[in-house]
Write an enzyme that holds these catalytic residues in place. Structure first.
Site, PDB file in Angstrom:
ATOM      1  N   HIS A   3     -65.911 -11.361 -35.091  1.00  0.00           N
ATOM      2  CA  HIS A   3     -66.278 -10.440 -34.010  1.00  0.00           C
ATOM      3  C   HIS A   3     -65.960  -8.997 -34.410  1.00  0.00           C
ATOM      4  CE1 HIS A   3     -66.526 -13.639 -30.641  1.00  0.00           C
ATOM      5  NE2 HIS A   3     -66.533 -14.235 -31.807  1.00  0.00           N
ATOM      6  N   ASP A 102     -66.345  -7.149 -26.277  1.00  0.00           N
ATOM      7  CA  ASP A 102     -66.668  -8.420 -26.893  1.00  0.00           C
ATOM      8  C   ASP A 102     -66.920  -9.446 -25.776  1.00  0.00           C
ATOM      9  OD1 ASP A 102     -66.684 -10.294 -29.145  1.00  0.00           O
ATOM     10  OD2 ASP A 102     -64.898 -11.112 -28.196  1.00  0.00           O
ATOM     11  N   GLN A 338     -67.771 -12.113 -49.522  1.00  0.00           N
ATOM     12  CA  GLN A 338     -68.981 -12.896 -49.213  1.00  0.00           C
ATOM     13  C   GLN A 338     -70.281 -12.094 -49.315  1.00  0.00           C
ATOM     14  OE1 GLN A 338     -68.770 -15.994 -46.244  1.00  0.00           O
ATOM     15  NE2 GLN A 338     -70.461 -15.061 -45.155  1.00  0.00           N
ATOM     16  N   GLU A 361     -75.721 -12.522 -42.811  1.00  0.00           N
ATOM     17  CA  GLU A 361     -75.492 -12.020 -44.172  1.00  0.00           C
ATOM     18  C   GLU A 361     -76.356 -12.765 -45.178  1.00  0.00           C
ATOM     19  OE1 GLU A 361     -70.898 -10.812 -42.996  1.00  0.00           O
ATOM     20  OE2 GLU A 361     -71.232 -12.525 -44.314  1.00  0.00           O
ATOM     21  N   ALA A 376     -66.708 -23.684 -32.619  1.00  0.00           N
ATOM     22  CA  ALA A 376     -67.446 -22.770 -31.734  1.00  0.00           C
ATOM     23  C   ALA A 376     -68.906 -23.228 -31.610  1.00  0.00           C
ATOM     24  CB  ALA A 376     -67.317 -21.331 -32.218  1.00  0.00           C
TER      25      ALA A 376
HETATM   26  N1  UDP Z   1     -65.891 -13.825 -44.958  1.00  0.00           N
HETATM   27  C1  UDP Z   1     -65.687 -13.275 -46.198  1.00  0.00           C
HETATM   28  N2  UDP Z   1     -65.149 -14.059 -47.167  1.00  0.00           N
HETATM   29  C2  UDP Z   1     -64.806 -15.356 -46.967  1.00  0.00           C
HETATM   30  C3  UDP Z   1     -65.037 -15.921 -45.692  1.00  0.00           C
HETATM   31  C4  UDP Z   1     -65.592 -15.125 -44.715  1.00  0.00           C
HETATM   32  O1  UDP Z   1     -65.974 -12.092 -46.458  1.00  0.00           O
HETATM   33  O2  UDP Z   1     -64.334 -16.007 -47.913  1.00  0.00           O
HETATM   34  C5  UDP Z   1     -66.469 -12.972 -43.903  1.00  0.00           C
HETATM   35  C6  UDP Z   1     -67.963 -13.177 -43.811  1.00  0.00           C
HETATM   36  O3  UDP Z   1     -68.627 -12.322 -44.711  1.00  0.00           O
HETATM   37  C7  UDP Z   1     -68.252 -12.877 -42.343  1.00  0.00           C
HETATM   38  C8  UDP Z   1     -66.955 -13.247 -41.632  1.00  0.00           C
HETATM   39  O4  UDP Z   1     -65.958 -13.321 -42.635  1.00  0.00           O
HETATM   40  O5  UDP Z   1     -68.530 -11.514 -42.181  1.00  0.00           O
HETATM   41  C9  UDP Z   1     -67.032 -14.573 -40.921  1.00  0.00           C
HETATM   42  O6  UDP Z   1     -67.777 -14.410 -39.763  1.00  0.00           O
HETATM   43  P1  UDP Z   1     -68.655 -15.579 -39.172  1.00  0.00           P
HETATM   44  O7  UDP Z   1     -69.260 -15.087 -37.908  1.00  0.00           O
HETATM   45  O8  UDP Z   1     -69.598 -16.087 -40.167  1.00  0.00           O
HETATM   46  O9  UDP Z   1     -67.654 -16.755 -38.886  1.00  0.00           O
HETATM   47  P2  UDP Z   1     -66.226 -16.867 -38.181  1.00  0.00           P
HETATM   48  O10 UDP Z   1     -65.249 -16.580 -39.240  1.00  0.00           O
HETATM   49  O11 UDP Z   1     -66.194 -15.921 -37.044  1.00  0.00           O
HETATM   50  O12 UDP Z   1     -66.192 -18.293 -37.788  1.00  0.00           O
END
Ligand code: UDP
Length: 464
Positions: A3, A102, A338, A361, A376
């Site tokens: 978020h 949010d 990522q 992404e 979720a």
């Molecule tokens: N992310 C990252 N590296 C990792 C794991 C996650 O940079 O090894 C970042 C990813 O690029 C994204 C965020 O963490 O921007 C995860 O957001 P997402 O909504 O996909 O999932 P959540 O973590 O909220 O379940």
């Protein structure tokens, strides 16, 4: 993180493209404060009109002591944090034009009402899920028993039906605290002056049309919807280990590497982790695996400590795996850059937990996905990607089984990385990548949508 990251991008957009001054309020916990302040959020590169305010962590330990990390504890933390800090912060700012919250920020309403500050929501998931969330109070009212026991799928007006087994866990048991919190927050959505969504017209034409034109949503009434996405992390600070990952990718062939990462929170059970790594090995494809210590009690074991210190994967992966995979698969602990990995030309597929940011992404880089929903609303997202958007394949989960076997993992990995179906998915992902670029350009649908809201704010009224 899922978020905070898009919120930060929105804040940057408002400052750089629309010349606002933005105060960016970050709710912290004692655990997350350090991580948020270090390299995960590179606040050093934020534009000068953006001012970051960390809300002091609140001690809710006595209230969440017996609750596993998840929605309930998150909502309790947010509630107490906003109650303690929001009022003095808002009073300290010079005449805020709007507060953008949010989806879990409803405790802002009271103080904003009192101070006459309009409240907008930035919904950081899909418009499909937004439609479900707005429909929830009706579903709740009209359903006897549990939603998961309904004889057929949930029919959100104007949208693709949602199979009951894809419903998020938080709505499985209507007597649970998680449901009560979720319901409270989602049923409060219509109170905002407008909902910004991190999506765009071409990605989700059906739910957007439903939200804007279906009589059901017009009657709720639904606040004005403004799709302004995809807003994703652009550049991130690359650590030493991140640089090693990228230079490993430099040595691989185009579209040849599968990136395996499960968001900020995702943790697999011990049995599933073993099946996953053997499935990757059987597939004979090159891969990067972001490994985390297995957790047999929670699928979101690192949700509040993303990117923190991790044990050496050799201590929990099958003996000899890391060594055997040298040159084929790169195993990295905890976290990888990522966006940079997905952007790299060698990355040809993404094995993803289907968090909305990860999806955006991937699509923005034209990378097809294998869906591995964990918590979720990710199952809803996975179904949408595979069945509606056409950029992903979904592994078959055998009825009654909790673990997906290595052969199924091998099958879907091969399908995306070397099969004909994979080519079709990649082609579709590339089409959407181009449409995302156009949506964000001057005159594109998302650019115009945000510009419309911004113009209204500048004129001192709410955007219709
Ligand atoms: N992310 C990252 N590296 C990792 C794991 C996650 O940079 O090894 C970042 C990813 O690029 C994204 C965020 O963490 O921007 C995860 O957001 P997402 O909504 O996909 O999932 P959540 O973590 O909220 O379940």
């Amino acid at each position: 993180m899922g978020h905070i990251i898009p919120f930060l991008e929105l804040a940057k957009h408002l400052v750089t493209h629309h010349h606002f001054h933005v105060s960016f309020l970050v709710i912290t916990t004692a655990d997350s404060l350090a991580t948020a302040k270090t390299n995960l959020l590179c606040f050093s590169d934020v534009p000068s009109g953006l001012h970051v305010i960390y809300l002091p962590p609140v001690d809710v330990s006595n209230l969440v002591a017996n609750i596993p990390p998840g929605l309930t504890s998150l909502c309790i933390m947010i509630q107490h944090s906003l109650k303690l800090s929001l009022r003095p912060i808002l009073l300290g700012l010079t005449r805020p034009i709007a507060l953008i919250i949010d989806m879990f920020g409803i405790d802002a309403f009271e103080v904003c009402d009192e101070l006459s500050i309009p409240v907008y929501s930035f919904f950081t998931s899909s418009m499909s899920f937004l439609a479900f969330s707005l429909y929830l109070p009706t579903l709740d009212r009209e359903t006897e028993g549990e939603f998961v026991d309904l004889p057929g799928p949930v029919q959100v007006p104007g949208c693709r039906p949602i199979r009951t087994q894809d419903l998020l866990k938080q709505v499985h048991d209507r007597k649970s605290d998680d449901y009560k919190w979720f319901f409270l927050h989602m049923s409060s959505l219509p109170k905002v002056a407008g909902i910004l969504t991190n999506s765009w017209k071409d990605l989700e034409p059906v739910p957007l049309l439903a939200l804007k034109e279906n009589p059901f949503f017009l009657n709720i009434p639904t606040p004005p919807i403004h799709p302004i996405g995809p807003l994703i992390k652009e550049d991130e600070p690359i650590t030493e280990s991140g640089k090693e990952i990228l230079s490993w990718l430099d040595k691989q062939k185009p579209d040849s590497v599968l990136f395996v990462a499960l968001g900020s929170g995702g943790t697999l059970s011990s049995k599933q982790l073993i099946e996953l790594v053997f499935g990757l090995e059987l597939s004979q494809q090159h891969f990067i695996l972001v490994a985390r210590k297995p957790d047999d009690t929670s699928a979101m074991g690192t949700i509040f400590s993303a990117g923190g210190k991790e044990d050496d994967p050799k201590t929990y992966l099958p003996e000899g795996f890391v060594k055997r995979m040298e040159g084929v698969g790169l195993v990295v602990p905890s976290w990888a850059p990522q966006v940079a990995v997905l952007r790299h030309a060698s990355t040809g597929g993404f094995f993803s937990h289907c968090g909305w940011n990860s999806i955006l992404e991937s699509v923005v880089q034209g990378v097809p996905m294998i869906t591995w929903p964990m918590y979720a609303e990710q199952k809803v997202n996975a179904a949408q990607l595979a069945e509606e958007v056409g950029v992903a394949v979904r592994p078959v989960v055998e009825l009654g089984k909790e673990v997906v076997g290595r052969e199924e993992i091998e099958r879907v990995v091969r399908l995306v990385m070397e099969g004909e179906e994979g080519k079709i998915l990649r082609q579709r992902a590339k089409e959407l990548r181009d449409s995302a670029r156009i949506a964000l350009e001057l005159g594109g649908s998302s650019f115009d949508s945000l510009a419309h809201v911004v113009e209204a704010w500048k004129l001192g009224h709410n955007a219709a």
